[in-house]
Design a protein around this motif. Structure first.
Motif, PDB file in Angstrom:
ATOM      1  N   GLN A 251     146.218  -0.364  39.974  1.00 42.32           N
ATOM      2  CA  GLN A 251     145.241  -1.554  39.894  1.00 42.32           C
ATOM      3  C   GLN A 251     144.045  -1.239  38.961  1.00 42.32           C
ATOM      4  O   GLN A 251     143.641  -2.233  38.388  1.00 42.32           O
TER       5      GLN A 251
ATOM      6  N   THR B 222     144.438   0.276  36.275  1.00 46.37           N
ATOM      7  CA  THR B 222     144.915   0.071  34.896  1.00 46.37           C
ATOM      8  C   THR B 222     144.963  -1.350  34.634  1.00 46.37           C
ATOM      9  O   THR B 222     144.591  -1.934  33.340  1.00 46.37           O
ATOM     10  N   VAL B 223     145.145  -2.181  35.427  1.00 43.90           N
ATOM     11  CA  VAL B 223     145.248  -3.509  35.445  1.00 43.90           C
ATOM     12  C   VAL B 223     144.049  -4.184  35.115  1.00 43.90           C
ATOM     13  O   VAL B 223     143.890  -5.094  34.109  1.00 43.90           O
ATOM     14  N   HIS B 224     142.962  -3.904  35.764  1.00 45.82           N
ATOM     15  CA  HIS B 224     141.620  -4.318  35.708  1.00 45.82           C
ATOM     16  C   HIS B 224     141.252  -4.020  34.428  1.00 45.82           C
ATOM     17  O   HIS B 224     140.489  -4.552  33.750  1.00 45.82           O
TER      18      HIS B 224
ATOM     19  N   ALA C 151     142.835  -3.631  31.402  1.00 43.42           N
ATOM     20  CA  ALA C 151     143.992  -4.074  30.416  1.00 43.42           C
ATOM     21  C   ALA C 151     143.085  -5.332  29.604  1.00 43.42           C
ATOM     22  O   ALA C 151     142.338  -5.756  30.050  1.00 43.42           O
ATOM     23  N   GLN C 152     143.345  -5.074  28.447  1.00 39.97           N
ATOM     24  CA  GLN C 152     142.385  -5.877  27.706  1.00 39.97           C
ATOM     25  C   GLN C 152     142.883  -7.189  27.570  1.00 39.97           C
ATOM     26  O   GLN C 152     142.148  -8.048  27.387  1.00 39.97           O
TER      27      GLN C 152
ATOM     28  N   VAL D  27     145.803 -10.684  28.175  1.00 39.11           N
ATOM     29  CA  VAL D  27     146.652 -11.032  29.235  1.00 39.11           C
ATOM     30  C   VAL D  27     148.071 -10.513  29.130  1.00 39.11           C
ATOM     31  O   VAL D  27     148.601 -10.218  30.320  1.00 39.11           O
TER      32      VAL D  27
ATOM     33  N   GLU E  96     148.942  -7.774  28.180  1.00 34.57           N
ATOM     34  CA  GLU E  96     148.857  -6.345  28.866  1.00 34.57           C
ATOM     35  C   GLU E  96     149.093  -6.421  30.235  1.00 34.57           C
ATOM     36  O   GLU E  96     149.789  -5.816  30.920  1.00 34.57           O
ATOM     37  N   LYS E  97     148.142  -6.995  30.649  1.00 35.57           N
ATOM     38  CA  LYS E  97     147.900  -7.368  32.238  1.00 35.57           C
ATOM     39  C   LYS E  97     149.132  -7.683  32.969  1.00 35.57           C
ATOM     40  O   LYS E  97     149.823  -7.014  33.961  1.00 35.57           O
TER      41      LYS E  97
ATOM     42  N   LEU F  39     151.730  -5.512  35.455  1.00 36.65           N
ATOM     43  CA  LEU F  39     152.046  -6.092  36.938  1.00 36.65           C
ATOM     44  C   LEU F  39     153.410  -6.319  37.049  1.00 36.65           C
ATOM     45  O   LEU F  39     153.864  -6.351  38.351  1.00 36.65           O
TER      46      LEU F  39
ATOM     47  N   GLY G 257     144.225 -14.552  33.362  1.00 43.42           N
ATOM     48  CA  GLY G 257     143.886 -13.304  33.599  1.00 43.42           C
ATOM     49  C   GLY G 257     143.473 -13.043  35.416  1.00 43.42           C
ATOM     50  O   GLY G 257     143.258 -11.913  35.425  1.00 43.42           O
TER      51      GLY G 257
ATOM     52  N   TRP H 275     144.642 -12.378  39.078  1.00 43.34           N
ATOM     53  CA  TRP H 275     145.650 -11.802  39.857  1.00 43.34           C
ATOM     54  C   TRP H 275     145.319 -11.683  41.143  1.00 43.34           C
ATOM     55  O   TRP H 275     144.265 -12.113  41.769  1.00 43.34           O
TER      56      TRP H 275
END
Lengths: 501, 421
Positions: free
Chosen positions: B67, B69-71, B73-74, B76, B78-79, B83, B326, B328
């Motif tokens: 989580q 890494t998702v936060h 992420a630069q 959308v 990548e996010k 995910l 962005g 989630w």
């Protein structure tokens, strides 16, 4: 190619299409051969692979060849008896029509069979002589470039939509890249999306041109028109693309004088090639004129036909010349069917009928305006029809779905005393230069700093060590060489016929 | 010698460098020897669960790291990639389903409250509508597909939705958009999709029955706009209606599990400027026809079919739109996402509005989440009674008006009059 049937309902009986790629494209993937489906096709039994061929029926007994003799068979015994003849039974008749097991009667016995052949142009016909052949078949004179009325609409500033270029670029990116989850969408999806989106954009001009509301699009309509050219029966049949119909007819473009002047024009022939080459020859046909819509349709006048070439593989797509020929013939067919409906047959029209056509493969556009002046097409003399063609208009040259990244590495190696090998990316240059040996400032090693080679600039003065690369994006994602003129012509053809605001 | 011994032990055990080990040893010896109160700064690294052990704590730590890494992420894209890259067995949710009482199940999966009746329109249309022109356009599209157009092959009855009703819907949407764009300028810059797939993937469930859900949907048409529609109700609006809780596993619905690519897609990629949804139009397939349901003695399921389709499709569409911005499940939406939907089988139309207030549907995020998603909907009404020849009998203006109101819904910036008044 054997002659095939073409009944009044438009169903094609037999497979006698002109060219193999057209046949494959027409048939689709259902007939790929027995490996794909598992069951051999019916034709494989007749000519196909030996392992799948049905065994030959045994020949008839000799007794049947002798006239006057009554052969004694084992039919009554209900089982094989060695000495008696093999019975011949009449073919089994189900007694009722089963839709799955319908065998067509042979061509000569079909109800619509006629001795005289008819040459039919359908949507996969690729004419050998292209536009020349189409002009001969439709008794038309060609004029390069769009007519004045339409060109003036192209240049008029007030017709332009706000942010027009930006919106067209968005449409191109949407169609070529964004609309699907794949990395590189296929032409079968992106070509119809481009045409639909461009039409949607043109329709947004309804504020300035309220008569845009008096039009409607239709897909899957089936056109049919028949005429005679020099005692050769011709027909146009088919369904292709989108037809924009309008409640009001398009005004004629060429004046009466220009129409009269076409009397002197001589149609170009291409002897020894027959003008009916690449048309499908049929003996079973029905001559009728059908616009594709029932009577009383509120939008009776065809305005524009949009034809799309959506095949993914290049050999399956029409060449631009062939596409233009198809556009001419289909526009002519719609105009002819409309003229016959309104005015009857075989005369010079008081009010010429104008039909436009746009053909595209998703990138290159062909524009066409056809004016039907006469339905008297049997002879080569007399008034001819007119067609204005604007061909090969690129909307954009190419579209990069992924960015093109090239890594530049500057490597400088000393190969022999006085020789230098320069390399930037993939280019190598061998250079003989007088070098002045000096001392490397930091690393305490001798270095050679030559003069720059003629083609490549000196990028680094410490040119001894290979310097690691920085990736640089040479081409970003998006269209390359966008031409806004093409969309202006598209919009002009759309707005043609609307009264001035 | 004691100090030297301590030093060696420390250096071998911890693997620290010479200097820090010496420091630690010296401070340790100092504190033990001098018996002073605790030092203000922690000298030891925090004691956390292992990353690789087979334990619940280790799994929690791995989940937290993912989580994080998702936060971090630069972009959308990548996010979304982080995910959706892990594939697990997940339930496939089909909006158009024959399952009994599917709408209650879908409400549970998507934490949606269903309210019958539509929310009151925020503003009345300023200019009077030319109902005659709109009715003519609708009738023309209807008659063209049903009567006037002569097709090559007469389609069999079971394929009627694709060959007849789908082009009619396309025509209707385009014609209405054209006629209404003077009053609603956002329609002129909107983008219309024909049969583009919509994908969404979300996690919902308790620890005992974990389940990801994936929805695959192909609406007949959808309209996407560059700006967001205004909300119907505030973000934290609490509805007293309860969300149905199903006590069985989702397999009983029936829902089946598959494992393949997860994807989140609103109909076009993230780079498209038209990233907010306006209206979706869905066409019910032939096997969910009213006549069939009536013959099977399931008349009460007719409305259920419409509702289930609306809830699932609109939740997925709004959820995907929110993820494109962005948000989630651990970063919940800060503004509600609103979309409208029209479900039809060619003759009967029903209208739905959906407001997405929360994406936090995982067990972890849902613990203190009072927000619920809301779906408003109507019963299905016929647009016309019959078509005889070239006449449409019994045309229902209310249905057309409702569709027109839907299409006239605008983003907030285009309504300066409302803010002033």
């Amino acid at each position: 190619m054997a002659a095939s049937g073409y009944s009044s309902r438009g169903t094609l009986i037999g497979m006698a299409l002109a060219s193999r790629p057209a046949q494959r494209a027409f048939l689709g993937s259902g007939q790929l051969g027995f490996g794909a489906c598992g069951i051999p096709r019916r034709e494989a039994y007749e000519w196909g692979v030996r392992s799948t061929r049905k065994p030959e029926p045994p020949p008839l007994d000799r007794v049947y060849e002798i006239p006057g003799l009554e052969p004694i068979t084992y039919a009554g015994k209900m089982h094989f008896v060695p000495g008696l003849a093999r019975p011949v039974f009449p073919p089994w008749d189900r007694g009722w029509k089963h839709p799955r097991y319908h065998r067509s009667p042979p061509i000569h016995e079909q109800p619509l069979y006629k001795e005289e052949p008819c040459y039919i142009f359908h949507q996969r016909c690729r004419l050998l002589e292209g536009v020349k052949q189409a002009l001969w078949l439709t008794k038309t004179k060609l004029i390069e470039g769009l007519p004045e009325k339409v060109s003036s609409l192209v240049d008029e500033q007030q017709n332009h939509i706000e942010n027009q270029d930006e919106r067209v670029l968005n449409i191109i990116s949407h169609a070529r890249l964004w609309h699907s989850m794949e990395d590189i969408p296929k032409r079968e999806t992106y070509c119809p999306i481009i045409v639909d989106s461009l039409l949607q954009l043109c329709k947004s001009q309804i504020l300035k041109y309220p008569s845009v509301a008096r039009r409607i699009c239709a897909k899957n309509h089936s056109l049919s028109a028949a005429w005679t050219r020099e005692s050769v029966l011709l027909q146009v049949r088919g369904t292709s693309g989108i037809r924009l119909s309008a409640k009001d007819p398009l005004p004629p473009i060429a004046s009466r004088e220009e129409v009269e002047a076409t009397r002197n024009h001589v149609l170009e022939t291409f002897y020894p090639i027959s003008p009916t080459i690449d048309l499908q020859e049929c003996h079973v046909y029905d001559l009728k004129d059908d616009t594709g819509f029932q009577e009383g349709y509120p939008y009776p006048y065809p305005h524009t036909l949009y034809l799309m070439e959506t095949a993914d593989l290049q050999p399956h797509r029409f060449h631009p010349e062939q596409l233009r020929a198809k556009m001419i013939l289909f526009a002519f067919g719609s105009a002819l069917a409309q003229a016959r409906l309104l005015y009857g047959d075989s005369k010079v029209l008081e009010q010429p009928i104008v039909v436009q056509s746009v053909g595209t493969d998703g990138r290159v556009f062909q524009f066409l305006v056809l004016q039907l002046n006469t339905t008297d097409l049997a002879s080569n003399e007399g008034i001819k029809n007119l067609v204005w063609v604007d061909s090969d208009q690129l909307l954009y040259r190419h579209f990069w779905c992924r960015p093109v990244i090239k890594k530049k590495v500057v490597v400088n190696l000393i190969t022999a005393p006085g020789m230098l090998l320069w390399s930037v990316g993939h280019h190598f240059v061998l250079q003989r230069q007088p070098c002045h040996p000096t001392h490397h400032p930091t690393l305490d090693l001798p270095a050679f700093i030559p003069a720059a080679p003629p083609q490549l600039p000196v990028l680094f003065s410490e040119a001894f060590w290979p310097i690691p690369a920085l990736p640089c994006v040479r081409e970003p994602v998006g269209p390359v060489d966008f031409q806004p003129e093409t969309f202006r012509k598209f919009l002009a053809l759309y707005l043609h016929g609307c009264p001035e605001p | 010698m004691a100090a030297a011994r301590c030093w060696k032990l420390v250096s071998r055990g911890r693997g620290l460098s010479l200097h820090t080990a010496a420091e630690a040893a010296s401070t340790a010896t100092e504190s033990t020897s001098t018996d002073v109160a605790t030092t203000p700064v922690a000298r030891y690294p925090p004691i956390v669960a292992s990353l690789t052990a087979k334990s619940k704590a280790a799994r929690l730590r791995r989940v937290e790291r993912w989580q994080a890494t998702v936060h971090a992420a630069q972009s959308v894209d990548e996010k979304l990639r982080i995910l959706t890259k892990m594939q697990f067995m997940k339930y496939m949710v089909y909006p158009q389903t024959f399952a009994l009482n599917a709408d209650r199940w879908y409400q549970g999966f998507t934490k949606t409250v269903y309210l019958s009746g539509l929310p009151s329109p925020p503003v009345e249309p300023e200019a009077p509508l030319d109902l005659g022109a709109l009715r003519d356009a609708a009738c023309d599209s209807l008659l063209q597909e049903h009567f006037y157009l002569r097709r090559r092959r007469r389609a069999p009855l079971r394929e009627e939705p694709e060959t007849v009703v789908s082009p009619f819907l396309d025509q209707l949407v385009v014609a209405l958009m054209g006629l209404l764009s003077p009053q609603n300028p956002v329609l002129a810059s909107a983008s219309v999709d024909f049969k583009r797939p919509v994908h969404f993937y979300w996690l919902r469930g308790e620890e005992i029955i974990p389940g990801g859900h994936r929805k695959y949907d192909k609406p007949n048409n959808q309209i996407r706009i560059p700006k967001q529609l205004p909300e119907f109700v505030p973000l934290d609006y609490s509805v007293p209606v309860e969300i149905p809780v199903m006590k069985c596993k989702p397999d009983k619905l029936p829902l089946f599990k598959r494992q393949y690519e997860n994807s989140i897609f609103i109909g076009s990629k993230t780079a498209d400027p038209c990233c907010y949804g306006h209206t979706q139009f869905h066409l019910l397939p032939d096997k969910l026809k009213r006549e069939k349901l009536l013959k099977q003695n399931r008349a009460d399921q007719i409305e259920v079919v419409f509702r289930a389709n609306a809830i699932a499709s609109l939740f997925a569409w709004t959820g995907a739109q929110a993820m494109y911005q962005g948000f989630w499940s651990e970063a919940d939406v800060t503004r509600p996402f609103v979309s409208q939907g029209v479900i039809t089988d060619g003759k009967y139309f029903s209208f739905f509005c959906y407001q997405l207030n929360t994406l936090a549907l995982t067990a972890q995020a849902d613990q203190n989440n009072p927000r619920k998603n809301v779906c408003w909907g109507t019963q299905s009404k016929p647009l016309y009674e019959t078509i005889e020849g070239n006449n449409v009998k019994g045309f229902n203006d209310d249905v057309l008006l409702q569709m027109v109101h839907f299409l006239l819904n605008k983003p907030r910036e285009d309504r300066p009059q409302v803010l002033e008044s």
